[in-house]
Design a protein around this motif. Sequence first.
Motif, short mmCIF file in Angstrom:
data_model
loop_
_atom_site.label_atom_id
_atom_site.label_comp_id
_atom_site.label_asym_id
_atom_site.label_seq_id
_atom_site.Cartn_x
_atom_site.Cartn_y
_atom_site.Cartn_z
N SER A 58 0.81 -1.22 0.00
CA SER A 58 0.00 0.00 0.00
C SER A 58 0.84 1.27 0.00
O SER A 58 0.33 2.35 -0.20
CB SER A 58 -0.94 0.01 1.20
OG SER A 58 -0.19 -0.02 2.39
N ARG A 59 2.17 1.14 0.21
CA ARG A 59 3.08 2.30 0.18
C ARG A 59 4.26 1.90 -0.70
O ARG A 59 5.02 1.00 -0.36
CB ARG A 59 3.53 2.63 1.59
CG ARG A 59 4.32 3.89 1.68
CD ARG A 59 4.74 4.16 3.14
NE ARG A 59 4.86 5.57 3.34
CZ ARG A 59 4.04 6.31 4.06
NH1 ARG A 59 3.04 5.74 4.67
NH2 ARG A 59 4.24 7.59 4.18
N VAL A 60 4.41 2.55 -1.86
CA VAL A 60 5.41 2.17 -2.85
C VAL A 60 6.13 3.39 -3.39
O VAL A 60 5.74 4.53 -3.13
CB VAL A 60 4.74 1.41 -4.03
CG1 VAL A 60 4.19 0.09 -3.59
CG2 VAL A 60 3.66 2.25 -4.67
N LEU A 108 5.33 7.42 -10.48
CA LEU A 108 4.47 8.58 -10.28
C LEU A 108 5.04 9.48 -9.20
O LEU A 108 5.78 9.01 -8.33
CB LEU A 108 3.06 8.14 -9.85
CG LEU A 108 2.25 7.36 -10.87
CD1 LEU A 108 0.98 6.83 -10.24
CD2 LEU A 108 1.92 8.22 -12.06
N PRO A 109 4.69 10.75 -9.18
CA PRO A 109 5.11 11.63 -8.09
C PRO A 109 4.49 11.19 -6.77
O PRO A 109 3.46 10.52 -6.75
CB PRO A 109 4.58 13.02 -8.50
CG PRO A 109 4.09 12.90 -9.89
CD PRO A 109 3.92 11.45 -10.20
N ASP A 110 5.11 11.58 -5.67
CA ASP A 110 4.58 11.25 -4.35
C ASP A 110 3.14 11.74 -4.22
O ASP A 110 2.79 12.81 -4.72
CB ASP A 110 5.42 11.91 -3.25
CG ASP A 110 6.79 11.25 -3.10
OD1 ASP A 110 7.06 10.27 -3.82
OD2 ASP A 110 7.57 11.72 -2.27
N GLY A 111 2.31 10.95 -3.54
CA GLY A 111 0.93 11.34 -3.31
C GLY A 111 0.04 10.14 -3.08
O GLY A 111 0.47 9.00 -3.10
N GLN A 112 -1.24 10.40 -2.84
CA GLN A 112 -2.26 9.37 -2.64
C GLN A 112 -2.92 9.09 -3.99
O GLN A 112 -3.26 10.02 -4.72
CB GLN A 112 -3.32 9.87 -1.66
CG GLN A 112 -2.81 10.11 -0.28
CD GLN A 112 -2.64 8.82 0.51
OE1 GLN A 112 -3.30 7.82 0.24
NE2 GLN A 112 -1.74 8.84 1.47
N TYR A 113 -3.13 7.80 -4.30
CA TYR A 113 -3.70 7.42 -5.58
C TYR A 113 -4.78 6.35 -5.40
O TYR A 113 -4.84 5.68 -4.37
CB TYR A 113 -2.63 6.87 -6.52
CG TYR A 113 -1.63 7.92 -6.95
CD1 TYR A 113 -1.88 8.71 -8.06
CD2 TYR A 113 -0.46 8.13 -6.24
CE1 TYR A 113 -0.99 9.68 -8.46
CE2 TYR A 113 0.44 9.10 -6.63
CZ TYR A 113 0.17 9.87 -7.74
OH TYR A 113 1.06 10.84 -8.13
N LYS A 114 -5.59 6.22 -6.44
CA LYS A 114 -6.63 5.20 -6.48
C LYS A 114 -6.44 4.40 -7.76
O LYS A 114 -6.39 4.96 -8.85
CB LYS A 114 -8.00 5.88 -6.49
CG LYS A 114 -9.17 4.93 -6.62
CD LYS A 114 -10.47 5.73 -6.67
CE LYS A 114 -11.66 4.88 -6.99
NZ LYS A 114 -12.87 5.70 -7.11
N LEU A 115 -6.31 3.08 -7.61
CA LEU A 115 -6.21 2.17 -8.75
C LEU A 115 -7.60 1.60 -9.00
O LEU A 115 -8.24 1.10 -8.09
CB LEU A 115 -5.24 1.03 -8.44
CG LEU A 115 -5.33 -0.19 -9.34
CD1 LEU A 115 -4.88 0.15 -10.75
CD2 LEU A 115 -4.53 -1.35 -8.77
N THR A 116 -8.08 1.70 -10.24
CA THR A 116 -9.36 1.10 -10.62
C THR A 116 -9.10 0.15 -11.77
O THR A 116 -8.36 0.48 -12.69
CB THR A 116 -10.36 2.19 -11.08
OG1 THR A 116 -10.47 3.17 -10.05
CG2 THR A 116 -11.72 1.60 -11.37
N GLN A 132 -0.41 4.68 -1.65
CA GLN A 132 0.38 5.90 -1.56
C GLN A 132 1.73 5.68 -2.23
O GLN A 132 2.38 4.66 -2.04
CB GLN A 132 0.61 6.27 -0.10
CG GLN A 132 1.41 7.55 0.06
CD GLN A 132 1.48 7.98 1.51
OE1 GLN A 132 0.94 7.35 2.40
NE2 GLN A 132 2.16 9.08 1.73
N VAL A 133 2.14 6.68 -3.02
CA VAL A 133 3.48 6.70 -3.59
C VAL A 133 4.30 7.61 -2.70
O VAL A 133 3.94 8.76 -2.47
CB VAL A 133 3.49 7.22 -5.05
CG1 VAL A 133 4.90 7.40 -5.55
CG2 VAL A 133 2.71 6.26 -5.95
N ASP A 134 5.38 7.05 -2.15
CA ASP A 134 6.22 7.80 -1.22
C ASP A 134 7.66 7.38 -1.46
O ASP A 134 8.14 6.40 -0.89
CB ASP A 134 5.80 7.50 0.23
CG ASP A 134 6.56 8.34 1.23
OD1 ASP A 134 7.13 9.37 0.84
OD2 ASP A 134 6.57 7.96 2.42
N CYS A 135 8.34 8.10 -2.34
CA CYS A 135 9.73 7.78 -2.67
C CYS A 135 10.67 8.50 -1.71
O CYS A 135 10.40 9.63 -1.31
CB CYS A 135 10.04 8.21 -4.10
SG CYS A 135 9.11 7.27 -5.33
#
Length: 194
Positions: A58-60, A108-116, A132-135
Amino acid sequence: MPLVPLVRRAGTRTAVLAALTLTGTTLSAVPAAAAPGDNGDVMIHARDTPAASRSNDSRVCDFYLAAFDFQAGETVNWTVQTLSEVPAESGSVTLDGTGAGRSRLIDLPDGQYKLTWLTDRANGAGKFKLFQVDCPDPGPTPTAITPSGPAPAGGGGIARAEALTPVTGAAAVGLAAVAGAVWFRLRRRSDGAA
C-alpha cells in the motif's frame, strides 16, 4: 373461532421474526456468484516484490500491477488517478493461460492514488484500491565546485576579482620588481663574476 391468548400470539410472532431474521442473515452470508470477469484481483507490487506474491503493497515508490485469478486470456484495463479523480496513468494487462499477468513499471510523483480496474468481460463499475506513492528523498544534488583564486600554473584563465585585493596586488608588483632586478644583474655579468 377459538381465541389464542395474547401472550401465546406474541411468542409465536417473535419466533417467526427470529426465524426470518436468521434465514435472511444466512442467505446474505452466502456469497453471490461472481459474474464472469469479475472474479480476479489486482495487487500493487513495489519494484522488488516478486510477481507471484499475493501481497499488496500500500506504500510504494516505483511499482507495477500484478493480476491474479482472472479468466484465462482476459484483458484487465486499469487506471491510476489521484484522489481528486485526476487521471495519472492507465493501461492494460493481457493475462496468460492461468489468469495472471503484470503491467509495466510505473513511476508517479509522491501522493495518494486510487487504482481502478475492469476486465474486458466484466459488468459493472470495476474494483479499486487506494495506495500511496512515497519515494525517499534523494538528498541535495551535488553542485559544481567553483575554484577561487588565480588559475594554477599553465592552467590559463583569468583570476577571480575576489583574489585580487590591494595587498596581493602590491605583493605581486614588488615580486616582479625584485625578479626583474635580479635578472638584469645576472645578465650584465656575462662572465659570471661577482
